[in-house]
Design a protein around this motif. Structure first.
Motif, PDB file in Angstrom:
ATOM      1  N   LEU A 149       8.951   3.018 -13.314  1.00  0.00           N
ATOM      2  CA  LEU A 149       7.630   2.468 -13.606  1.00  0.00           C
ATOM      3  C   LEU A 149       7.670   0.952 -13.528  1.00  0.00           C
ATOM      4  O   LEU A 149       8.408   0.304 -14.280  1.00  0.00           O
ATOM      5  CB  LEU A 149       7.203   2.868 -15.017  1.00  0.00           C
ATOM      6  CG  LEU A 149       6.542   4.231 -15.142  1.00  0.00           C
ATOM      7  CD1 LEU A 149       6.873   4.866 -16.465  1.00  0.00           C
ATOM      8  CD2 LEU A 149       5.028   4.096 -14.999  1.00  0.00           C
ATOM      9  N   GLY A 150       6.869   0.403 -12.623  1.00  0.00           N
ATOM     10  CA  GLY A 150       6.747  -1.048 -12.531  1.00  0.00           C
ATOM     11  C   GLY A 150       5.734  -1.560 -13.529  1.00  0.00           C
ATOM     12  O   GLY A 150       5.922  -2.604 -14.157  1.00  0.00           O
ATOM     13  N   ALA A 151       4.653  -0.803 -13.670  1.00  0.00           N
ATOM     14  CA  ALA A 151       3.584  -1.144 -14.611  1.00  0.00           C
ATOM     15  C   ALA A 151       2.816   0.136 -14.900  1.00  0.00           C
ATOM     16  O   ALA A 151       2.918   1.105 -14.146  1.00  0.00           O
ATOM     17  CB  ALA A 151       2.655  -2.192 -14.010  1.00  0.00           C
TER      18      ALA A 151
ATOM     19  N   PHE B  37      14.673   5.033  -5.731  1.00  0.00           N
ATOM     20  CA  PHE B  37      14.015   5.524  -4.525  1.00  0.00           C
ATOM     21  C   PHE B  37      12.577   5.015  -4.447  1.00  0.00           C
ATOM     22  O   PHE B  37      12.096   4.637  -3.372  1.00  0.00           O
ATOM     23  CB  PHE B  37      14.028   7.052  -4.531  1.00  0.00           C
ATOM     24  CG  PHE B  37      13.205   7.671  -3.444  1.00  0.00           C
ATOM     25  CD1 PHE B  37      13.693   7.743  -2.143  1.00  0.00           C
ATOM     26  CD2 PHE B  37      11.935   8.189  -3.708  1.00  0.00           C
ATOM     27  CE1 PHE B  37      12.938   8.314  -1.129  1.00  0.00           C
ATOM     28  CE2 PHE B  37      11.171   8.758  -2.700  1.00  0.00           C
ATOM     29  CZ  PHE B  37      11.672   8.817  -1.410  1.00  0.00           C
ATOM     30  N   GLY B  38      11.900   5.010  -5.576  1.00  0.00           N
ATOM     31  CA  GLY B  38      10.482   4.635  -5.558  1.00  0.00           C
ATOM     32  C   GLY B  38      10.029   3.958  -6.845  1.00  0.00           C
ATOM     33  O   GLY B  38      10.794   3.795  -7.794  1.00  0.00           O
ATOM     34  N   ILE B  39       8.768   3.571  -6.818  1.00  0.00           N
ATOM     35  CA  ILE B  39       8.165   2.810  -7.917  1.00  0.00           C
ATOM     36  C   ILE B  39       6.843   3.466  -8.302  1.00  0.00           C
ATOM     37  O   ILE B  39       6.144   4.002  -7.442  1.00  0.00           O
ATOM     38  CB  ILE B  39       7.894   1.355  -7.464  1.00  0.00           C
ATOM     39  CG1 ILE B  39       9.217   0.670  -7.088  1.00  0.00           C
ATOM     40  CG2 ILE B  39       7.168   0.543  -8.530  1.00  0.00           C
ATOM     41  CD1 ILE B  39       9.038  -0.667  -6.381  1.00  0.00           C
ATOM     42  N   VAL B  40       6.510   3.407  -9.583  1.00  0.00           N
ATOM     43  CA  VAL B  40       5.187   3.835 -10.034  1.00  0.00           C
ATOM     44  C   VAL B  40       4.393   2.590 -10.388  1.00  0.00           C
ATOM     45  O   VAL B  40       4.851   1.774 -11.193  1.00  0.00           O
ATOM     46  CB  VAL B  40       5.274   4.762 -11.274  1.00  0.00           C
ATOM     47  CG1 VAL B  40       3.896   5.314 -11.626  1.00  0.00           C
ATOM     48  CG2 VAL B  40       6.273   5.881 -11.051  1.00  0.00           C
TER      49      VAL B  40
ATOM     50  N   VAL C 289       8.944   3.777  -1.597  1.00  0.00           N
ATOM     51  CA  VAL C 289       7.798   4.637  -1.870  1.00  0.00           C
ATOM     52  C   VAL C 289       7.136   4.170  -3.167  1.00  0.00           C
ATOM     53  O   VAL C 289       7.813   3.928  -4.160  1.00  0.00           O
ATOM     54  CB  VAL C 289       8.256   6.112  -2.009  1.00  0.00           C
ATOM     55  CG1 VAL C 289       7.122   6.988  -2.516  1.00  0.00           C
ATOM     56  CG2 VAL C 289       8.769   6.626  -0.666  1.00  0.00           C
ATOM     57  N   ILE C 290       5.826   3.994  -3.126  1.00  0.00           N
ATOM     58  CA  ILE C 290       5.085   3.646  -4.350  1.00  0.00           C
ATOM     59  C   ILE C 290       4.086   4.759  -4.644  1.00  0.00           C
ATOM     60  O   ILE C 290       3.286   5.121  -3.776  1.00  0.00           O
ATOM     61  CB  ILE C 290       4.326   2.302  -4.206  1.00  0.00           C
ATOM     62  CG1 ILE C 290       5.326   1.149  -4.020  1.00  0.00           C
ATOM     63  CG2 ILE C 290       3.443   2.048  -5.418  1.00  0.00           C
ATOM     64  CD1 ILE C 290       4.684  -0.233  -3.926  1.00  0.00           C
ATOM     65  N   ILE C 291       4.188   5.321  -5.849  1.00  0.00           N
ATOM     66  CA  ILE C 291       3.220   6.344  -6.243  1.00  0.00           C
ATOM     67  C   ILE C 291       2.329   5.758  -7.336  1.00  0.00           C
ATOM     68  O   ILE C 291       2.792   4.967  -8.157  1.00  0.00           O
ATOM     69  CB  ILE C 291       3.890   7.671  -6.680  1.00  0.00           C
ATOM     70  CG1 ILE C 291       4.770   7.488  -7.925  1.00  0.00           C
ATOM     71  CG2 ILE C 291       4.752   8.228  -5.539  1.00  0.00           C
ATOM     72  CD1 ILE C 291       5.427   8.803  -8.394  1.00  0.00           C
TER      73      ILE C 291
END
Lengths: 222, 222
Positions: B111-113, B137-140, B160-162
């Motif tokens: 989680l980025g934010a 792998f990815g960021i939220v 990857v950003i979800i």
């Protein structure tokens, strides 16, 4: 016997007869997500039913938006209290959760800081601000860095402070109490090896000795 | 049909036949703690078994010390990936988790934010630092504040950003993609009212239209 200043962390299934022996000798039980995944909600309820403890704390370290956290605590009616992360902030998260728990007669603990090396204590001024804003029942602060507990105790003289980090994580039993914690959380020190009841007796004596040594300082003032 | 840019959030039990209809039309499924408490680990496994999706993401927003997080992910072998909070830091927490997931062929999102009003975006420089350090792998990143996604996209061009926050939480479908997200997360917009399959069709069209409108900007460059 003086009231116990230990909370027993349950992160995996423990035999009911062992829990029946340990429960009267601790203040409370802290239920982890691992245990809950292993047994399911009903299994945890059955394991804990009728045990002689003052408090059952669910420690999933909630850190989501309000509707999700409210949905989770609603499913765990056996708990008296819940631990959540203060760093996620108030509006749309912790303020709503606090209101919801208040309305349901449940208590909230907020993490002020964590016990592992990677936690950045420069976040603690922000977590303190959120704790002031949300006004939870209690605070979680780590035994692994002495000053952190004393800082939270100073800011929040009347709140319950529960503290992980004694024993396996490195802090001496009793040290968190000496620094201002109300209860120390133990888990691996009880279950990793040997006989749980004897382990609890041994570490309780250690805690008591340490606290006697530091009386006249912070622990004496509480 | 173009690949779907939706991840479907499951926070409570959904009928298997509805999931069979929805699954081929989304990229992945996001499993919440509420669903897992309702059905148990085996129940979730049974519900998801053999569904036609590319990714199953477990979203418990992990935010604990390494041994606890590793214990939790070990119990959830059906998942391809896990979401954790970057704000808890690297050493003794996310670095160990990342290594553990790598060794088990699983992916990590950090989680980025967050999407709610109370999240303090001044924390994002710290979460960015942790993400750089842990290299997940990815960021939220939330759809609810346009700039936040574009900032994470700029810092992490190939991750990857979800993105949660479209639909019920207020951001228009497609807006997160336009700002740089790879997938948008939907849940309540599908299940709150009406027919889930029709709802998904409707919001997919909305997403597609919005993304067509913004092509040539960020989405076009991906």
């Amino acid at each position: 016997m003086p009231q116990s200043r230990f909370i027993l962390a349950l992160d995996f299934p423990v035999k009911r007869e062992i829990l029946e022996e340990l429960s009267p000798k601790v203040h409370g039980l802290k239920v982890g997500l691992g245990l809950t995944l292993d047994l399911g909600v009903q299994g945890v309820k059955d394991l804990l039913k009728g045990l002689d403890v003052e408090e059952i704390v669910v420690d999933f370290k909630l850190a989501d938006i309000a509707p999700i956290m409210q949905g989770i605590v609603s499913r765990l009616s056996f708990a008296d209290s819940f631990i959540a992360h203060s760093v996620i902030g108030s509006k749309g998260a912790l303020l709503d959760l606090k209101r919801f728990l208040d309305a349901n007669g449940k208590k909230l603990y907020l993490l002020g800081a964590m016990s592992h090396e990677g936690w950045d204590d420069s976040l603690n001024s922000y977590t303190t601000k959120v704790i002031l804003d949300v006004d939870p029942f209690g605070i979680v602060a780590p035994a692994t860095r002495d000053k952190v507990i004393s800082q939270f105790r100073e800011k929040f003289p009347s709140k319950v402070i529960i503290s992980p980090g004694v024993g396996t994580q490195g802090a001496p039993f009793g040290s968190a109490i000496c620094n201002g914690a109300t209860y120390e959380i133990v888990g691996r020190s009880i279950f990793s090896s040997g006989d749980p009841l004897n382990n609890l007796k041994f570490i309780s004596e250690n805690q008591e000795r340490e606290v006697l040594n530091c009386k006249g300082t912070k622990a004496g003032k509480q």
